[in-house]
Design an enzyme around this catalytic site. Sequence first.
Site, mmCIF file in Angstrom:
data_model
loop_
_atom_site.group_PDB
_atom_site.id
_atom_site.type_symbol
_atom_site.label_atom_id
_atom_site.label_comp_id
_atom_site.label_asym_id
_atom_site.label_seq_id
_atom_site.Cartn_x
_atom_site.Cartn_y
_atom_site.Cartn_z
ATOM 1 N N HIS A 17 46.042 52.432 45.193
ATOM 2 C CA HIS A 17 44.931 51.504 44.930
ATOM 3 C C HIS A 17 44.067 52.082 43.816
ATOM 4 O O HIS A 17 43.185 52.901 44.049
ATOM 5 C CB HIS A 17 44.119 51.281 46.217
ATOM 6 N N HIS A 19 42.380 50.936 40.003
ATOM 7 C CA HIS A 19 42.099 49.876 39.020
ATOM 8 C C HIS A 19 42.083 50.436 37.606
ATOM 9 O O HIS A 19 41.386 51.415 37.322
ATOM 10 C CB HIS A 19 40.746 49.229 39.306
ATOM 11 N N ASP A 21 40.795 49.058 34.775
ATOM 12 C CA ASP A 21 39.520 48.957 34.037
ATOM 13 C C ASP A 21 38.430 49.846 34.632
ATOM 14 O O ASP A 21 37.422 50.104 33.973
ATOM 15 C CB ASP A 21 39.060 47.503 33.925
ATOM 16 N N HIS A 202 42.367 42.591 48.855
ATOM 17 C CA HIS A 202 41.120 43.303 49.139
ATOM 18 C C HIS A 202 40.442 42.585 50.300
ATOM 19 O O HIS A 202 40.020 41.430 50.145
ATOM 20 C CB HIS A 202 40.181 43.242 47.933
ATOM 21 N N GLU A 205 36.160 44.899 52.991
ATOM 22 C CA GLU A 205 35.366 45.817 52.168
ATOM 23 C C GLU A 205 33.916 45.342 52.146
ATOM 24 O O GLU A 205 33.007 46.090 52.428
ATOM 25 C CB GLU A 205 35.942 45.877 50.734
ATOM 26 N N ASP A 283 40.654 54.062 44.063
ATOM 27 C CA ASP A 283 39.991 52.828 43.626
ATOM 28 C C ASP A 283 39.735 52.860 42.104
ATOM 29 O O ASP A 283 40.377 52.155 41.369
ATOM 30 C CB ASP A 283 38.683 52.585 44.399
HETATM 31 ZN ZN ZN Z 1 39.963 47.802 44.649
#
Ligand code: ZN
Length: 348
Positions: A17, A19, A21, A202, A205, A283
């Site tokens: 997991h 990202h 960006d 997702h 969260e 993340d």
């Molecule tokens: Zn995420």
Amino acid sequence: MNKPQNRLKKLPKVDLHLHLDGSVLPETLIELAKHSGSELPAWEPEKLLPYMRVEGDCDSLAQYLEKFDFVCAFLQSAHALERVAYELVKQCAEQNCRYIEVRYAPQLHREQGLTVEQTIESVLRGLAAGESEFGTVARCIAICLRGHSREQNLEVIHGASAYLGRGIVAVDLAGAEAAYPPELYTAEFALAGKLGLPVTIHAGEAAGAESVETAVLKLGASRIGHGVRMKGDAEVTELIRSRGIPLEMCPISNLQTKASPDWDSYPLRGYFDAGIRVTVNTDNLTVSGTTITKEYEALRDHLAFTDAELCAIVMNGAEAAFLFGEEKRSLCAKLAEELNDWLTETVS
Ligand SMILES: [Zn+2]
């Protein structure tokens, strides 16, 4: 002297997991801005970092997500996407990641006219170059976004499907969970199912257990991103446990977004002990100011994980990877062997 933090850096790891960006180096952003003749509020990495990383004042997922708009503006060309993808594999290889799944939302990178497919090809080129240079196997997950139109998200599903088995391994749903519950996206993920695309969502969260339940029962999620807030709901917890659905937990980020208020109430240890397939991930390297090594340090220091338990978490990640057949078997076998070596290595 092999210091404890070096030992955890040496632990072979997996990051499912992650990202794109949210993991751009400030040095790279400066070069991309110079290249495109754009303005930046600061031209030195350490002065630029506060615009890209959450500080102590972050109090929600919504605030956390604000950091992404700033970076995304510079990731609008094939060159920029390829470069940051390549550099992300390098960053992960430096932390001894053997396998990563990098996710990004194609629709956020089209301001200068790229098609969904062109963004995918650029990211895949960067990941492949990184994989061949640094040895970390790198695959990609395409993200549909909460708040985007059905048409935009269907376009992502179709684009991802064209590259399934050629670098794309799954599709995801991300964005402001509390404002956009998962049932709004059943049409998109029904298509994903029809096209044979694995799904992670997702959920749990910024919203509760019902969001996790809907992601599994209505969107066909075979993994869940985070799942922190299903804590306390025995029924949904049992659904996740009995179906063996892996949770992609991101401890440092989960505390920053206030998915959990503190380490004492963070449910990862409880989930693990209850037999839920917990995986540990970063993340966003830059937004969260983390590395996969720091996440494992947090497990050891805040949640009392032993070395053997840390190895079990890594294996959970390998087994939860969106790989199939021989690729999956070979990743699991290689990691099992390396973890055994790491575990039996005497710290001197
Ligand atoms: Zn995420």
